[in-house]
Motif scaffolding. Structure first.
Motif, short mmCIF file in Angstrom:
data_model
loop_
_atom_site.label_atom_id
_atom_site.label_comp_id
_atom_site.label_asym_id
_atom_site.label_seq_id
_atom_site.Cartn_x
_atom_site.Cartn_y
_atom_site.Cartn_z
N MET A 48 0.82 -1.08 0.10
CA MET A 48 -0.07 -0.01 -0.13
C MET A 48 1.03 1.23 0.02
SD MET A 48 -3.21 1.15 0.22
CE MET A 48 -4.21 0.04 1.31
N VAL A 49 0.74 2.10 -1.07
CA VAL A 49 1.85 3.25 -1.23
C VAL A 49 0.75 4.49 -0.65
CG1 VAL A 49 2.97 4.76 -2.66
CG2 VAL A 49 2.88 2.50 -3.12
N VAL A 50 1.27 5.17 0.20
CA VAL A 50 0.73 6.15 0.77
C VAL A 50 1.51 7.67 0.71
CG1 VAL A 50 -0.38 7.18 2.83
CG2 VAL A 50 -0.54 4.80 2.37
N ALA A 51 0.83 8.83 0.49
CA ALA A 51 1.35 9.92 0.34
C ALA A 51 0.66 11.05 0.82
CB ALA A 51 1.81 10.27 -1.17
N PRO A 52 0.99 12.24 1.21
CA PRO A 52 0.12 13.25 1.68
C PRO A 52 -0.65 13.75 0.73
CG PRO A 52 2.47 14.00 1.82
CD PRO A 52 2.47 12.59 1.33
N GLY A 53 -1.75 14.24 0.88
CA GLY A 53 -2.70 14.78 -0.25
C GLY A 53 -4.17 14.69 -0.05
N PRO A 54 -4.75 15.42 -0.57
CA PRO A 54 -6.25 15.40 -0.32
C PRO A 54 -7.19 14.48 -1.39
CG PRO A 54 -5.94 17.18 -2.20
CD PRO A 54 -4.39 16.31 -1.68
N GLY A 55 -6.39 13.73 -1.89
CA GLY A 55 -7.19 12.69 -2.75
C GLY A 55 -7.97 11.53 -1.96
N LYS A 56 -9.06 11.26 -2.60
CA LYS A 56 -9.85 10.23 -1.48
C LYS A 56 -10.02 9.06 -2.31
CE LYS A 56 -12.77 13.68 0.80
NZ LYS A 56 -13.92 14.08 0.94
N GLU A 57 -9.73 8.85 -3.42
CA GLU A 57 -9.45 7.53 -4.46
C GLU A 57 -8.49 6.81 -4.12
OE1 GLU A 57 -10.87 7.96 -8.39
OE2 GLU A 57 -10.82 10.20 -8.14
N ALA A 58 -8.69 5.56 -4.29
CA ALA A 58 -7.56 4.60 -4.27
C ALA A 58 -7.37 3.99 -5.63
CB ALA A 58 -8.08 3.24 -3.43
N TYR A 59 -5.94 3.67 -5.98
CA TYR A 59 -5.56 3.22 -7.28
C TYR A 59 -4.83 1.95 -7.33
CZ TYR A 59 -6.32 8.37 -8.00
OH TYR A 59 -7.01 9.68 -8.41
N ASP A 60 -5.18 1.14 -8.23
CA ASP A 60 -4.75 -0.01 -8.25
C ASP A 60 -3.40 -0.16 -9.22
OD1 ASP A 60 -6.55 -1.61 -6.72
OD2 ASP A 60 -7.88 -1.95 -8.53
N SER A 61 -3.24 0.85 -9.92
CA SER A 61 -1.96 1.25 -10.76
C SER A 61 -1.52 2.61 -10.93
CB SER A 61 -2.11 0.51 -12.05
OG SER A 61 -3.24 1.14 -12.97
N VAL A 62 -0.61 3.24 -10.80
CA VAL A 62 -0.10 4.48 -11.01
C VAL A 62 1.14 4.40 -12.04
CG1 VAL A 62 1.02 6.55 -10.04
CG2 VAL A 62 -0.97 5.51 -9.01
N VAL A 63 1.22 5.37 -12.79
CA VAL A 63 2.21 5.43 -13.88
C VAL A 63 3.40 6.27 -13.21
CG1 VAL A 63 3.06 6.40 -16.26
CG2 VAL A 63 0.72 4.87 -15.88
#
Length: 228
Positions: A48-63
């Motif tokens: 599980m990759v976590v970063a600070p930010g306002p996003g509420k969505e979870a992504y199964d892949s990120v480029v």
């Protein structure tokens, strides 16, 4: 089930092509971060990759797309996360560490991360400290930065959840400590899953260019290697 944590900086300067002339100077930090990711993932079945930010969505892949930072030197394609998110760096680090496990990406404002089930999970936390450690720092100098960063460094070395959870958001903002929400989320997540029984290794504690960076690995004492 949370079995390991890797804490690494959220700066895109970890990518050699972006660091350019500073790549050699930052090699010890980069190597420590990649090894921490590899170690934490080595006892897990997913990341599980976590970063600070306002996003509420979870992504199964990120480029691993860094064009939002003005860097187009890497032909990686475009990511669908918000511009400026540190999550693409998480994908780059996982790739650099040779990690092929399933992964999920999400941002946090400081609350606990829902790990979702009983899968053995490694948490990859992308977070920086203050950016006001010296006159040449992005935010110039603020004498309060040293004490603020010392709390984080000591907490990472000793798995002090109370110290991380108590980081003052207003002071963090004033000191340009953008990683504070991720540190608070780390504390809340570990406390919710298993607050005790952790071993910590602080692999890096420094402030190149006036920004505080750490690399740390937390492992559950009863989970040191993948079962045969």
């Amino acid at each position: 089930m949370l079995v390991a944590v890797a804490v690494v900086p959220q700066t895109p300067l970890l990518v050699p092509e972006i660091a350019a002339g500073a790549a050699g100077e930052l090699e010890p930090l980069r190597a420590a971060a990649i090894e921490a990711v590899r170690e934490a993932a080595g006892v897990a079945d997913r990341v599980m990759v976590v970063a600070p930010g306002p996003g509420k969505e979870a992504y199964d892949s990120v480029v691993a797309d860094f064009s939002a930072f003005g860097y187009e030197c890497l032909d990686t394609g475009a990511s669908d996360v918000r511009p400026g998110s540190a999550l693409p760096l998480g994908e780059w680090l996982l790739s650099a560490a040779g990690v092929t496990l399933p992964r999920t990406f999400r941002e946090t404002t400081g609350t606990a991360i829902d790990l979702g089930g009983h899968v053995r999970t490694a948490l990859l936390v992308l977070a920086d400290g203050t950016a006001k450690r010296e006159e040449s720092a992005p935010g110039h100098v603020d004498v309060r930065s040293l004490a603020f960063d010392a709390v984080i460094g000591t907490a990472l070395a000793g798995v002090d959840l109370d110290a991380l959870a108590s980081l003052d958001p207003a002071l963090a903002d004033a000191l340009w400590a953008s990683g504070a929400p991720a540190f608070r989320a780390l504390a809340a997540t570990v406390r919710a899953d298993a607050a005790e029984g952790w071993a910590a290794r602080l692999r890096y504690d420094g402030a190149p260019y006036g920004v505080a960076y750490w690399v740390a690995v937390w492992s559950r004492k009863d989970v040191w290697s993948r079962p045969a």
